[in-house]
Design an enzyme around this catalytic site. Structure first.
Site, PDB file in Angstrom:
ATOM      1  N   LYS A  14       0.832  -1.219   0.000  1.00  0.00           N
ATOM      2  CA  LYS A  14       0.000   0.000   0.000  1.00  0.00           C
ATOM      3  C   LYS A  14       0.857   1.256   0.000  1.00  0.00           C
ATOM      4  O   LYS A  14       0.578   2.212  -0.716  1.00  0.00           O
ATOM      5  CB  LYS A  14      -0.885   0.083   1.265  1.00  0.00           C
ATOM      6  N   ARG A  88      -9.075   0.553   9.801  1.00  0.00           N
ATOM      7  CA  ARG A  88      -8.677  -0.841  10.041  1.00  0.00           C
ATOM      8  C   ARG A  88      -9.694  -1.569  10.909  1.00  0.00           C
ATOM      9  O   ARG A  88      -9.542  -2.772  11.137  1.00  0.00           O
ATOM     10  CB  ARG A  88      -7.324  -0.867  10.750  1.00  0.00           C
ATOM     11  N   ARG A 124      11.359  -6.255   3.439  1.00  0.00           N
ATOM     12  CA  ARG A 124      11.184  -4.786   3.394  1.00  0.00           C
ATOM     13  C   ARG A 124      12.262  -4.078   4.212  1.00  0.00           C
ATOM     14  O   ARG A 124      12.532  -4.418   5.343  1.00  0.00           O
ATOM     15  CB  ARG A 124       9.800  -4.422   3.938  1.00  0.00           C
ATOM     16  N   ARG A 158      11.923  -2.433   9.682  1.00  0.00           N
ATOM     17  CA  ARG A 158      10.973  -1.982  10.698  1.00  0.00           C
ATOM     18  C   ARG A 158      10.931  -2.959  11.867  1.00  0.00           C
ATOM     19  O   ARG A 158      11.102  -4.153  11.669  1.00  0.00           O
ATOM     20  CB  ARG A 158       9.561  -1.891  10.081  1.00  0.00           C
ATOM     21  N   ARG A 169       0.021  -9.258  13.289  1.00  0.00           N
ATOM     22  CA  ARG A 169      -0.585  -8.237  12.410  1.00  0.00           C
ATOM     23  C   ARG A 169      -1.565  -8.892  11.444  1.00  0.00           C
ATOM     24  O   ARG A 169      -2.645  -8.370  11.177  1.00  0.00           O
ATOM     25  CB  ARG A 169       0.512  -7.502  11.616  1.00  0.00           C
TER      26      ARG A 169
HETATM   27  P1  AMP Z   1       1.334   0.093   8.776  1.00  0.00           P
HETATM   28  O1  AMP Z   1       2.462   1.050   8.570  1.00  0.00           O
HETATM   29  O2  AMP Z   1       0.083   0.496   8.077  1.00  0.00           O
HETATM   30  O3  AMP Z   1       1.739  -1.336   8.502  1.00  0.00           O
HETATM   31  O4  AMP Z   1       0.979   0.157  10.332  1.00  0.00           O
HETATM   32  C1  AMP Z   1       1.937  -0.201  11.297  1.00  0.00           C
HETATM   33  C2  AMP Z   1       1.288  -0.360  12.656  1.00  0.00           C
HETATM   34  O5  AMP Z   1       0.697   0.893  13.067  1.00  0.00           O
HETATM   35  C3  AMP Z   1       0.122  -1.353  12.743  1.00  0.00           C
HETATM   36  O6  AMP Z   1       0.550  -2.695  12.893  1.00  0.00           O
HETATM   37  C4  AMP Z   1      -0.589  -0.838  13.998  1.00  0.00           C
HETATM   38  O7  AMP Z   1       0.136  -1.169  15.161  1.00  0.00           O
HETATM   39  C5  AMP Z   1      -0.482   0.676  13.826  1.00  0.00           C
HETATM   40  N1  AMP Z   1      -1.611   1.228  13.061  1.00  0.00           N
HETATM   41  C6  AMP Z   1      -1.542   1.919  11.893  1.00  0.00           C
HETATM   42  N2  AMP Z   1      -2.762   2.287  11.462  1.00  0.00           N
HETATM   43  C7  AMP Z   1      -3.635   1.814  12.382  1.00  0.00           C
HETATM   44  C8  AMP Z   1      -5.041   1.841  12.487  1.00  0.00           C
HETATM   45  N3  AMP Z   1      -5.796   2.442  11.556  1.00  0.00           N
HETATM   46  N4  AMP Z   1      -5.613   1.248  13.569  1.00  0.00           N
HETATM   47  C9  AMP Z   1      -4.868   0.654  14.517  1.00  0.00           C
HETATM   48  N5  AMP Z   1      -3.526   0.571  14.475  1.00  0.00           N
HETATM   49  C10 AMP Z   1      -2.901   1.140  13.403  1.00  0.00           C
END
Ligand code: AMP
Length: 211
Positions: A14, A88, A124, A158, A169
């Protein structure tokens, strides 16, 4: 040009595709994950709250991300935007609808198998300048190993791109995020695209659906 909401399992790409749409079409790329990582980097009070939750792969609370998104949406001045990683949960989707009720938007679901997503998560590597590379995806490797093509800084993995956090996740995604698809299917707003397609083809498919 429609606003875009991406829904996808972790590490589906994404962020990478959003950055391309931003560079080529001037979208504002809104990634809740990036906003939270920035807070951790800057050691803000928010960062201290979410750091261990994110490293484990758990979701942070709806209240926190909803408040981040509302502030961001209020600052857009009518510019087109991409939501990457929000909503989410069904609560987040409902709250979002209250804020973007009258806007034209397309929900794009990026399909990828669990095995392929894990492979991408493990490959990644990111730069603090915002660029992302992937050692397991063709055309996404850095030119010099471990170094960012754009700014020359060292690349790093990360904290949540390890197998243990990925499983958490992914399970959270299946349990809390996948049900959102039905919500958008009912509204006739969802299209599904294959995230494992060649990046160029995926980009062109997206362009077709956001016209
Ligand atoms: P991402 O960069 O989108 O993979 O998000 C990394 C982490 O951020 C996720 O695993 C969650 O811990 C947190 N996170 C990001 N967006 C959300 C969301 N909309 N709701 C809850 N946690 C989030």
């Amino acid at each position: 040009m429609k606003n875009i909401i991406f829904i996808a399992p972790p590490a589906a790409g994404k962020g990478t595709i959003s950055e391309r749409l931003k560079e080529n079409l001037g979208y504002v790329h809104i990634s809740t994950g990036d906003m939270l990582r920035e807070a951790i980097k800057n050691k803000t009070s928010l960062g201290l709250i979410v750091e261990s939750i994110m490293a484990k792969g758990e979701y942070v609370s709806d209240d926190i991300v909803i408040s981040l998104i509302k502030d961001k949406l209020n600052s857009l001045d009518g510019k087109p935007f991409i939501l990457d990683g929000f909503p989410r949960t069904i609560n987040q989707a409902l709250e979002l609808d209250k804020n973007i009720l009258n806007l034209n938007y397309q929900v794009i679901y990026l399909e990828i198998s669990k095995e392929e997503a894990l492979k991408r998560a493990l490959g990644r590597i990111t730069c603090s300048c915002g660029k992302t590379y992937n050692l397991n995806v063709t055309n996404l490797k850095p030119k010099v190993s471990g170094i960012c093509d754009a700014c020359g800084q060292a690349l790093r993995q990360r904290d949540d791109d390890n197998e243990e956090a990925f499983i958490i996740r992914y399970n959270n995604y299946m349990e809390k995020t996948k049900p959102i698809m039905d919500y958008y299917i009912e509204k006739n707003l969802l299209v599904m695209l294959d995230a494992t397609k060649d990046m160029e083809k995926l980009y062109n498919d997206i362009i077709e659906v956001i016209k």
